[in-house]
Design an enzyme around this catalytic site. Structure first.
Site: not given
Ligand code: 13P
Length: 259
Positions: A8-10, A103, A105, A177, A183, A221
């Site tokens: 997931n590159w966000k 997600h 976010e 998650e 993060g 993470s």
């Molecule tokens: P990180 O791997 O950067 O903690 O992010 C996890 C995430 O939100 C994947 O969707």
């Protein structure tokens, strides 16, 4: 059951050129892993999906290959006056196979409720996209001992009536998650993850959605130092990787750790 590992590159990287460099490196790495696996002659190769920002989804950037593409979001209406939104049909038409829905976010910054997430899942399934459904508790909920209650609610409302809309174990995965692990470098311990994943499996069974068959992933993470333990010790059927998936070399190490 094939493991499923998703990048997931966000909202990264900032240009098509950078996206192509990372993607090409991932694809070449995956080819190498698959070739080595077939030379060994056993084991199913891991299914690898890259979810870049939607503007990088079109085929000319990434091309056909050994890596599937996914979107990070979708809108639940099929078309019309919804400025800024992207439909499931459009995503599918670009050649994407998967979509991430729910997600944390999206829940936090864009106000997505369980009900909205439910509509998005249904729409995606109707159009033939495979869904990666994200769930997880915040730090506050975790500390208050409300994790199970939160997961319960997210699954019950998020998956309401999905079995009427083409749901099957092959077009659906759940990603656990924990919000506090995303993060932060504070990944969830393997023991706690194992317990939580089996709790999620039991909830899916209760919701009548073939819980035993659905792949359940861990995200938060994930790095190459911890990735193997989630699959080999915690029983995850795959991983949802954020930050570490933007570094092709690190992401390939994560894929190798699942072999
Ligand atoms: P990180 O791997 O950067 O903690 O992010 C996890 C995430 O939100 C994947 O969707």
């Amino acid at each position: 059951m094939k493991n499923l590992i998703i990048a997931n590159w966000k909202m990264n990287p900032s240009s098509q050129a950078e996206a192509k460099v990372i993607f090409d490196a991932i694809r070449e790495g995956v080819k190498g892993i698959n070739a080595a696996a077939s030379a060994r002659g056993f084991g199913e190769p891991t299914e690898v999906v890259v979810c870049p920002p939607a503007v990088y989804l079109y085929a000319s950037v990434f091309g056909e290959g050994v890596v599937s593409m996914g979107a990070q979001n979708v809108y639940f209406e099929d078309k019309g006056a919804f400025t800024g939104e992207i439909s499931a049909e459009m995503i599918k038409d670009l050649g994407a196979e998967y979509v991430i829905i729910g997600h944390s976010e999206r829940r936090k910054y864009f106000g997505e409720t369980d009900e909205v997430i439910n509509k998005k899942i249904i729409r995606a399934l109707e159009v033939g996209l495979k869904v990666i459904f994200c769930i997880g508790e915040t730090q506050e909920e975790h500390d208050a001992g409300k994790k199970n209650e939160v997961l319960d609610r997210q699954i019950k409302l998020g998956l309401a009536s999905v079995s009427d809309f083409g749901f099957s174990a092959s077009n659906f995965a759940v990603a656990y998650e924990p919000v506090w692990a995303i993060g932060t470098g504070n990944n969830c311990g393997v023991g706690e993850t194992k317990q939580t994943l089996s709790y999620i499996k039991s909830l899916l069974t209760l919701s009548g959605v073939e819980g035993q068959e659905v792949r359940i992933l861990y995200g938060g993470s994930v790095k190459s130092e911890n990735s193997g333990a989630y699959i080999k010790e915690a029983g995850a059927n795959g991983l949802l990787v954020g930050g570490a998936s933007l570094n092709a070399e690190e992401f390939i190490k994560i894929l190798e750790s699942a072999e």
